[in-house]
Motif scaffolding. Structure first.
Motif, short mmCIF file in Angstrom:
data_model
loop_
_atom_site.label_atom_id
_atom_site.label_comp_id
_atom_site.label_asym_id
_atom_site.label_seq_id
_atom_site.Cartn_x
_atom_site.Cartn_y
_atom_site.Cartn_z
N ALA A 30 0.78 -1.19 0.00
CA ALA A 30 0.03 0.14 -0.20
C ALA A 30 0.87 1.17 0.03
O ALA A 30 0.55 2.16 -0.78
CB ALA A 30 -0.98 0.11 1.15
N ASP A 33 2.20 1.62 -3.48
CA ASP A 33 1.09 2.21 -4.35
C ASP A 33 0.77 3.69 -3.94
O ASP A 33 0.76 4.48 -5.11
CB ASP A 33 -0.20 1.57 -4.18
CG ASP A 33 -0.05 -0.02 -4.67
OD1 ASP A 33 0.63 -0.09 -5.53
OD2 ASP A 33 -1.03 -0.81 -4.19
N GLN A 34 1.02 3.99 -2.81
CA GLN A 34 0.73 5.36 -2.29
C GLN A 34 1.87 6.35 -2.99
O GLN A 34 1.30 7.25 -3.51
CB GLN A 34 0.81 5.79 -0.80
CG GLN A 34 0.52 6.94 -0.50
CD GLN A 34 0.55 7.36 1.17
OE1 GLN A 34 1.53 6.85 1.76
NE2 GLN A 34 -0.53 7.98 1.57
N ARG A 37 1.08 6.60 -6.94
CA ARG A 37 0.16 7.62 -7.15
C ARG A 37 0.37 9.24 -6.89
O ARG A 37 0.09 9.87 -7.80
CB ARG A 37 -1.23 7.27 -6.14
CG ARG A 37 -2.09 6.08 -6.75
CD ARG A 37 -3.23 5.96 -5.77
NE ARG A 37 -3.24 6.22 -4.48
CZ ARG A 37 -3.03 5.23 -3.73
NH1 ARG A 37 -2.50 4.04 -3.81
NH2 ARG A 37 -2.90 5.35 -2.16
N LYS A 38 0.99 9.30 -6.12
CA LYS A 38 1.53 10.72 -5.66
C LYS A 38 2.53 11.30 -6.84
O LYS A 38 2.43 12.38 -7.23
CB LYS A 38 2.36 10.78 -4.19
CG LYS A 38 1.18 10.77 -3.13
CD LYS A 38 1.87 11.09 -2.00
CE LYS A 38 0.78 10.94 -0.59
NZ LYS A 38 -0.29 11.89 -0.87
#
Length: 96
Positions: A30, A33-34, A37-38
């Protein structure tokens, strides 16, 4: 069973092997993934091509600011001070 094992995560298009506890796999994935995305949001924000290292620096800065804000919100000292004050006051009434 909480043994260490190897996973591969990808951040900004580069794969990284990571040895973690099984219980931490979901949060590690996670987190990757974060970050991705950022990075993508920052990349889309700029009209010009921005170096991946600069994007990573901006994401790290943003996450650091968020972390410091959270630390400030989790300061329980004012509450514990007030509880101690009220406890002392109650003990004074009860004659302790």
């Amino acid at each position: 069973m909480d043994e260490d094992f190897l996973i591969n995560i990808t951040i900004a298009g580069k794969k990284y092997p990571l040895t973690i506890k099984r219980k931490d796999e979901e949060i590690a994935r996670a987190a990757a993934d974060q970050l991705n995305r950022k990075i993508l949001r920052y990349r889309q924000h700029f009209a010009i091509e921005v170096d991946t290292r600069d994007l990573l620096a901006m994401v790290a800065f943003q996450l650091s600011m968020n972390n410091l804000e959270q630390e400030g919100r989790n300061d329980t000292k004012p509450f514990t001070d007030k509880i101690q004050e009220l406890t002392a006051e109650l003990e004074g009434y009860l004659g302790k």
